[in-house]
Each structure stands twice: as C-alpha cells, then as structure tokens.
Design an enzyme around this catalytic site. Structure first.
Site, PDB file in Angstrom:
ATOM      1  N   LYS A   9       0.855  -1.196   0.000  1.00  0.00           N
ATOM      2  CA  LYS A   9       0.000   0.000   0.000  1.00  0.00           C
ATOM      3  C   LYS A   9       0.885   1.238   0.000  1.00  0.00           C
ATOM      4  O   LYS A   9       1.778   1.375   0.849  1.00  0.00           O
ATOM      5  CB  LYS A   9      -0.888  -0.044   1.247  1.00  0.00           C
ATOM      6  CG  LYS A   9      -2.150   0.761   1.149  1.00  0.00           C
ATOM      7  CD  LYS A   9      -3.031   0.431   2.348  1.00  0.00           C
ATOM      8  CE  LYS A   9      -4.310   1.216   2.332  1.00  0.00           C
ATOM      9  NZ  LYS A   9      -5.059   1.039   3.584  1.00  0.00           N
TER      10      LYS A   9
HETATM   11  O1  G3P Z   1      -9.531   2.216   4.277  1.00  0.00           O
HETATM   12  C1  G3P Z   1      -9.293   3.528   4.651  1.00  0.00           C
HETATM   13  C2  G3P Z   1      -9.716   3.711   6.035  1.00  0.00           C
HETATM   14  O2  G3P Z   1      -8.929   2.992   6.914  1.00  0.00           O
HETATM   15  C3  G3P Z   1      -9.987   5.070   6.482  1.00  0.00           C
HETATM   16  O3  G3P Z   1     -11.201   4.960   7.098  1.00  0.00           O
HETATM   17  O4  G3P Z   1     -12.968   5.585   8.619  1.00  0.00           O
HETATM   18  O5  G3P Z   1     -10.591   6.318   9.064  1.00  0.00           O
HETATM   19  O6  G3P Z   1     -11.897   7.329   7.213  1.00  0.00           O
HETATM   20  P1  G3P Z   1     -11.686   6.110   8.050  1.00  0.00           P
END
Ligand code: G3P
Length: 217
Positions: A87
């Site tokens: 990633k």
């Molecule tokens: O996959 C991306 C993720 O980990 C971010 O999610 O909920 O922190 O915006 P969030």
C-alpha cells in the site's frame, strides 16, 4: 463485488472470514496503532498472522515517503507472504514506486485517493487497486460516492484494469451504493458488513416459523 474488512483486529478478521464472504483485509498505520500494534517487528508479525487467517489479499502500508525507501519497504513486505499487497500513498514518489512494483509483479494498493486525477495516475502506473476514501470526503461535505462514479466512468472509458477499492466506508448504504455504481471492492468495518443482514421482517418471519413449528411438537 469483493468484500475486504478494514481493520487490524484479529477477532473481527476471524469473524468475517468465518462468515465465508471475506475476500481480503486492508490495514493502515492508524488501524495497527488502534490495536496496540507498534514497532516494525510486531507490525510484520501481525501482517503474517492476518495472512494466515484470510484467503485473500492483505494490504500492508509502507511508511517511507521517498521512492527508494518505498521500494525497499515494499519489497520486504511483499516477500513476507504471497497475499501481501503493498500500500503506497498517492504522492509523486508513490506513483513512481507503483510503476516499479507493477513492472516487477508486485501487487499494489495506491491509497489516500481523494480526486479523479489521482485515480487516473494510479491506473496509468499500473496499480492493482486504488483506494478512494469516501467517508472522509463525506465528512467535509464532498460527495464521496460521486468520486467513485467519476472514477468508474474514466476507468471504463479506457479499459483500465486497476480495481476501484472503495475505502473509508462507514455504513451499509455506502456498501450498497458502491455496488450499484460498480466499485470492484469495498473495504469497511465488520459492523457495516453485518448490517447488510438486518431486516425486521426477517426476524419477525423467523420467529413466526419457529412458533408455528413448535405448535405441532
Ligand atoms: O480504508 C481507509 C480507512 O482505513 C480510512 O477509514 O474511517 O478512518 O476514514 P476512516
């Protein structure tokens, strides 16, 4: 549509795997820290454990932000397990590293995508997956799902094979809308995945069936 779970929590990963619908796992440094996994050795071991639990691709994020560092870290991560996907952040050196990895048969997930232009560059660099963060766009009054539609259109115009991995998914409607638009993959919390099952008429109907069955016993 592939279902990935977006967590480093082993219990949740096991539960999703046991459901039989899991296609992979995404993690990031924040998700690792949330589970108390810090330090290079612990993080590496955690990736290996996750790969042993799931059958599909497991995204492991590089920390370096320069090309040489990303290549060094990415090659080490990819060597851990055939399921590892490297990633990489969508910055100039990240795009360069993505091209290097795709030329060398290493799977990639270009992350922190917030615009169609970034998505176009990720596809041109041969990314396996690229992750638009729809929830974080919604958080700032911008249409996250609209971005998924734009990227779908652009990728279909040119037949790019990079998979649209809708990330920062927060709830069941995000999953359904991504499926309608044609995102290749979604990654979200276990709660959003299990939320797809919920319907009061299912619960009422099942209770009635059991009650009627028991009348004869
Ligand atoms: O996959 C991306 C993720 O980990 C971010 O999610 O909920 O922190 O915006 P969030």
């Amino acid at each position: 549509m592939k279902f990935f779970i977006d967590t480093a929590n082993l219990d949740q990963i096991r539960e999703a795997q046991a459901l039989g619908i899991l296609d992979g796992v995404t993690t990031n440094p924040s998700l690792m820290a949330k589970e108390g996994i810090t330090g290079e050795e612990n993080i590496i071991n955690h990736y290996k454990t996750i790969c042993d639990i799931v059958d599909g691709d497991v995204s492991a994020e590089v920390i370096a932000t320069d090309f040489e560092g990303m290549v060094r870290e990415g090659e080490a991560l990819a060597a851990l397990h055939p399921q590892i996907v490297v990633k990489i952040p969508v910055i100039a050196d990240g795009i360069k590293a993505c091209k290097y990895f795709s030329d060398n048969g290493i799977k990639t997930n270009v992350t922190l995508i917030f615009s169609a232009g970034q998505a176009l560059l990720a596809a041109k660099a041969g990314a396996t997956y690229m992750s638009p963060f729809i929830g974080r766009l919604d958080d700032i009054s911008t249409d996250g799902l609209g971005l998924i539609s734009e990227i779908r259109l652009i990728y279909d115009n040119y037949g790019y094979e990079t998979q649209i991995l809708a990330a920062s998914v927060r709830h069941t409607m995000h999953i359904l809308d991504c499926a309608k638009i044609g995102a290749d993959v979604m990654t979200g919390p276990l709660s959003a995945i299990k939320g797809l099952l919920k319907h009061p008429l299912t619960d009422i109907g099942l209770a009635q069936f059991l009650e009627d069955y028991n009348k004869g016993n």
